[in-house]
Design a protein around this motif. Structure first.
Motif, PDB file in Angstrom:
ATOM      1  N   ASN A 126      58.044  25.746  18.890  1.00  0.00           N
ATOM      2  CA  ASN A 126      58.373  27.153  18.624  1.00  0.00           C
ATOM      3  C   ASN A 126      59.863  27.407  18.801  1.00  0.00           C
ATOM      4  OD1 ASN A 126      55.666  29.366  19.730  1.00  0.00           O
ATOM      5  ND2 ASN A 126      55.887  28.129  17.902  1.00  0.00           N
ATOM      6  N   PHE A 127      60.391  26.917  19.927  1.00  0.00           N
ATOM      7  CA  PHE A 127      61.790  27.151  20.243  1.00  0.00           C
ATOM      8  C   PHE A 127      62.700  26.451  19.225  1.00  0.00           C
ATOM      9  CE2 PHE A 127      65.649  25.725  22.567  1.00  0.00           C
ATOM     10  CZ  PHE A 127      66.239  26.966  22.713  1.00  0.00           C
ATOM     11  N   TYR A 128      62.400  25.208  18.904  1.00  0.00           N
ATOM     12  CA  TYR A 128      63.214  24.451  17.955  1.00  0.00           C
ATOM     13  C   TYR A 128      63.228  25.143  16.591  1.00  0.00           C
ATOM     14  CZ  TYR A 128      64.972  20.506  15.230  1.00  0.00           C
ATOM     15  OH  TYR A 128      65.714  19.704  14.389  1.00  0.00           O
ATOM     16  N   ASP A 129      62.044  25.568  16.137  1.00  0.00           N
ATOM     17  CA  ASP A 129      61.956  26.205  14.826  1.00  0.00           C
ATOM     18  C   ASP A 129      62.661  27.563  14.792  1.00  0.00           C
ATOM     19  OD1 ASP A 129      60.538  24.052  13.923  1.00  0.00           O
ATOM     20  OD2 ASP A 129      58.561  25.005  14.067  1.00  0.00           O
TER      21      ASP A 129
ATOM     22  N   PRO B 180      51.047  18.787  28.720  1.00  0.00           N
ATOM     23  CA  PRO B 180      49.964  19.100  27.776  1.00  0.00           C
ATOM     24  C   PRO B 180      50.500  19.651  26.462  1.00  0.00           C
ATOM     25  CG  PRO B 180      50.127  20.798  29.446  1.00  0.00           C
ATOM     26  CD  PRO B 180      51.083  19.716  29.849  1.00  0.00           C
ATOM     27  N   ALA B 181      49.580  19.831  25.515  1.00  0.00           N
ATOM     28  CA  ALA B 181      49.965  20.233  24.163  1.00  0.00           C
ATOM     29  C   ALA B 181      50.663  21.580  24.128  1.00  0.00           C
ATOM     30  CB  ALA B 181      48.719  20.259  23.268  1.00  0.00           C
ATOM     31  N   GLN B 182      50.328  22.486  25.077  1.00  0.00           N
ATOM     32  CA  GLN B 182      50.962  23.805  25.025  1.00  0.00           C
ATOM     33  C   GLN B 182      52.468  23.720  25.249  1.00  0.00           C
ATOM     34  OE1 GLN B 182      48.714  25.911  27.904  1.00  0.00           O
ATOM     35  NE2 GLN B 182      49.786  25.122  29.695  1.00  0.00           N
ATOM     36  N   PHE B 183      52.934  22.719  26.016  1.00  0.00           N
ATOM     37  CA  PHE B 183      54.374  22.530  26.168  1.00  0.00           C
ATOM     38  C   PHE B 183      54.993  22.086  24.849  1.00  0.00           C
ATOM     39  CE2 PHE B 183      53.573  22.832  30.627  1.00  0.00           C
ATOM     40  CZ  PHE B 183      54.785  23.160  31.224  1.00  0.00           C
ATOM     41  N   ASP B 184      54.289  21.218  24.149  1.00  0.00           N
ATOM     42  CA  ASP B 184      54.773  20.810  22.831  1.00  0.00           C
ATOM     43  C   ASP B 184      54.887  22.018  21.906  1.00  0.00           C
ATOM     44  OD1 ASP B 184      54.820  18.191  23.679  1.00  0.00           O
ATOM     45  OD2 ASP B 184      52.855  17.696  22.860  1.00  0.00           O
TER      46      ASP B 184
ATOM     47  N   GLU C 131      65.470  17.155  20.213  1.00  0.00           N
ATOM     48  CA  GLU C 131      65.021  17.015  18.827  1.00  0.00           C
ATOM     49  C   GLU C 131      64.027  15.872  18.687  1.00  0.00           C
ATOM     50  OE1 GLU C 131      67.995  18.506  15.540  1.00  0.00           O
ATOM     51  OE2 GLU C 131      68.946  16.920  16.739  1.00  0.00           O
ATOM     52  N   ASP C 132      64.302  14.758  19.351  1.00  0.00           N
ATOM     53  CA  ASP C 132      63.386  13.606  19.279  1.00  0.00           C
ATOM     54  C   ASP C 132      62.024  13.964  19.874  1.00  0.00           C
ATOM     55  OD1 ASP C 132      65.466  12.199  18.166  1.00  0.00           O
ATOM     56  OD2 ASP C 132      66.005  11.143  20.019  1.00  0.00           O
ATOM     57  N   THR C 133      62.047  14.723  20.974  1.00  0.00           N
ATOM     58  CA  THR C 133      60.791  15.131  21.617  1.00  0.00           C
ATOM     59  C   THR C 133      59.971  16.004  20.676  1.00  0.00           C
ATOM     60  OG1 THR C 133      61.828  15.056  23.806  1.00  0.00           O
ATOM     61  CG2 THR C 133      59.804  16.340  23.604  1.00  0.00           C
ATOM     62  N   VAL C 134      60.643  16.952  20.022  1.00  0.00           N
ATOM     63  CA  VAL C 134      59.946  17.853  19.100  1.00  0.00           C
ATOM     64  C   VAL C 134      59.381  17.076  17.919  1.00  0.00           C
ATOM     65  CG1 VAL C 134      60.301  19.726  17.433  1.00  0.00           C
ATOM     66  CG2 VAL C 134      61.230  19.919  19.757  1.00  0.00           C
ATOM     67  N   ASN C 135      60.173  16.198  17.338  1.00  0.00           N
ATOM     68  CA  ASN C 135      59.710  15.430  16.177  1.00  0.00           C
ATOM     69  C   ASN C 135      58.532  14.534  16.528  1.00  0.00           C
ATOM     70  OD1 ASN C 135      61.640  16.551  14.459  1.00  0.00           O
ATOM     71  ND2 ASN C 135      63.174  14.982  14.970  1.00  0.00           N
ATOM     72  N   ALA C 136      58.538  13.999  17.736  1.00  0.00           N
ATOM     73  CA  ALA C 136      57.428  13.141  18.157  1.00  0.00           C
ATOM     74  C   ALA C 136      56.155  13.947  18.425  1.00  0.00           C
ATOM     75  CB  ALA C 136      57.824  12.368  19.409  1.00  0.00           C
ATOM     76  N   SER C 137      56.324  15.249  18.651  1.00  0.00           N
ATOM     77  CA  SER C 137      55.172  16.094  19.001  1.00  0.00           C
ATOM     78  C   SER C 137      54.513  16.735  17.800  1.00  0.00           C
ATOM     79  CB  SER C 137      55.619  17.208  19.962  1.00  0.00           C
ATOM     80  OG  SER C 137      56.199  16.674  21.117  1.00  0.00           O
ATOM     81  N   ARG C 138      55.180  16.718  16.662  1.00  0.00           N
ATOM     82  CA  ARG C 138      54.628  17.408  15.487  1.00  0.00           C
ATOM     83  C   ARG C 138      53.419  16.652  14.926  1.00  0.00           C
ATOM     84  NH1 ARG C 138      57.667  21.637  13.634  1.00  0.00           N
ATOM     85  NH2 ARG C 138      59.880  21.690  14.202  1.00  0.00           N
TER      86      ARG C 138
END
Length: 540
Positions: free
Chosen positions: A502-505, A493-497, A533-540
């Motif tokens: 949060n962690f990446y930033d 779900p979105a909360q994992f994103d 990184e790819d996961t985070v970028n896809a989630s933004r």
């Protein structure tokens, strides 16, 4: 001769004194037991009469409710998190040890997923039909572990007055009068009985003679000796029997289950096929695991409510396999939770003391075999959530320094000071002074032997206010729990994103060279940081 007569006289006096004392004790015990039996009769008559109650051969309860978890909040002491809403149909055969519970479980946290399944217990065998957890490819049909069987039987025993009275009359020798107390402003008499293994107390309202609640002490990795209470409210008559239509489970003073019963019926015919457990799904009954499920029932029930299947024994060495990250760093993987172990020149570091002391004892024993000359000097808890700090007392018992975020220090102190008399762990058996190192918010602690180092860094995250990440510069590797779970094979779900973003930033501005990521959940061994990184970028 005179001397001999004196000795004989004194001896006869001692015998008479001991006999009198024994008779007084026996008389007191019999009197207390008689009081308990009398109160049991009063309670039975208030509910519907002993003979009517003992003529019940089946019970069917239809209910809906909500589950809450106090140890998954954003910070220690915060309000419990709503984790699931459910409906269930519970059938119990009083003439044999047979149960069937049909579930529709809408899990809210940490993922949003609906699960429909049935649990069947037939004597010493049990099975689960349907999908009950978040982990695919979970089998559609699976044997039930003995821990889970005990947990479900105990919950029904403590929450069904009709079944409780059946059990009490069948085990009258274990009845005990415990005294009288005020509960919710009303006088209550208290009796106790032997449950599956542990004693269960029943509070009986002095005016209505209806049970106000049941309670027992449980063993919990975080809380230690913990009071489990089941509160009965909204009594209504069902034919000739009274039953509570509002039942709440309270654990360590927090409501963890609020259940509304919409239908209750007795003596409905039960077809044998409702309780059939195919031979292919039978699993050998394990008495020690059953006892564990009894004394720690809510540890298992609370995690299962979130779809996390910890009802199997994760102290088994097969659930703690080593996967190399580098020559001196290993990912400890197996079951639902992972840890990290780092070999330094003269000592070891463990990241994440997950689950419970039995799991930690397995890792401690494994490390002693592989590195007999190197003690575990540090253990780092990535955050305060119970499934990631529950095994920390075992490391305290061997003298390891415990590393936590500054905001978790009070919580850790409470864990270390909690009494464990229901099931004494290694720290309870051999208490010792513990050293605690804390890391301030967005601060850092470096553990080094001169050539190798582990940097423990506090990073802000909405998942938990005390998140710590382990960064290994020589291996260009980071270890983190929950906020990113490499290869976890479910849609999140979105909360994992949000946790991952949060962690990446928080980690990127630190200028660390990161090539690999090892998770507290997910795939064994490190995965490329680029994938994160790819996961985070896809989630933004």
């Amino acid at each position: 001769m005179k001397y001999l007569k004196s000795i004989i006289f004194i001896g006869l006096c001692l015998v008479q004194f001991n006999a009198l004392a024994h008779s007084e004790i026996s008389g007191d015990l019999n009197h207390e037991k008689h009081k308990a039996e009398k109160l049991l009769w009063h309670m039975a008559n208030a509910i519907g009469g002993k003979h009517r109650l003992l003529s019940i051969y089946s019970e069917r309860i239809v209910s809906h409710g909500s589950r809450f978890e106090p140890e998954q909040a954003a910070g220690p002491g915060h309000a419990p998190v709503p984790v699931a809403n459910y409906t269930q149909v519970h059938r119990r055969d009083f003439t044999t040890d047979r149960f069937r519970i049909e579930w529709e479980n809408d899990i809210l946290y940490p993922w949003t997923i609906a699960r429909t399944h049935a649990e069947i217990i037939n004597g010493k065998f049990g099975a689960v039909f349907g999908f009950d957890t978040f982990i695919p490819p979970a089998p559609e049909f699976s044997p039930m572990f003995s821990t889970r069987m005990a947990m479900r039987i105990k919950q029904h025993l403590m929450s069904s007055p009709a079944y409780l009275i059946h059990h009490a009359f069948a085990n009258r020798q274990g009845l005990r009068y415990e005294g009288k107390v005020n509960f919710k402003g009303r006088k209550n008499f208290v009796i106790s009985m032997i449950g599956l293994h542990e004693r269960i107390k029943v509070y009986i309202d002095a005016h209505t003679h209806l049970p106000s609640k049941t309670e027992t002490l449980e063993d919990d990795p975080v809380y230690g000796d913990t009071l489990l209470e089941v509160l009965f409210e909204d009594w209504r008559r069902v034919e000739y029997i009274k039953a509570p239509f509002h039942v709440r489970f309270r654990f360590n003073d927090a409501i963890i289950n609020n259940e509304i019963r919409t239908e209750i019926s007795f003596n409905e015919p039960l077809q044998d096929e409702l309780f059939e457990v195919p031979e292919t799904l039978t699993k050998p009954f394990e008495p020690e695991q059953f006892a564990w499920g009894d004394r720690s029932s809510q540890m298992f029930a609370r995690m299962l409510a979130m779809g996390v299947p910890i009802d199997f024994d994760q102290s088994n060495p097969q659930t703690a396999q080593l996967f190399p990250v580098s020559d001196n760093v290993f990912h400890i993987v197996g079951g639902t939770h992972n840890s990290l172990i780092v070999e330094m020149e003269n000592y070891l570091i463990v990241i994440d003391p997950v689950l419970y002391s039995q799991r930690s004892n397995t890792i401690i024993g494994m490390a002693a075999q592989i590195w007999p000359e190197k003690p575990i000097r540090y253990v780092v808890a990535t955050h305060f959530h119970n499934d990631h700090i529950g095994g920390i007392r075992s490391y305290a018992a061997i003298g390891a320094t415990l590393v936590v975020a500054d905001s978790a220090k009070h919580n850790l102190s409470a864990i270390l000071q909690a009494p464990h008399t229901v099931y004494p762990d290694s720290l309870a058996i051999n208490p010792r002074k513990t050293t605690i190192e804390t890391i301030p918010y967005q601060g850092e602690l470096e553990l080094t032997d001169g050539s190798n180092s582990v940097r423990i860094i506090s990073v802000p995250n909405v998942h938990s206010e005390d998140i710590l990440v382990a960064y290994l510069p020589n291996q260009a590797t980071v270890f983190m729990s929950d906020v990113y779970n490499p290869g976890l094979p479910i849609p999140l779900p979105a909360q994992f994103d949000n946790w991952a973003i949060n962690f990446y930033d928080a980690i990127i501005p630190l200028g660390l060279t990161i090539e690999q990521f090892a998770g507290g959940h997910g795939l064994p061994g490190p995965t490329p940081f680029q994938l994160f990184e790819d996961t985070v970028n896809a989630s933004r």
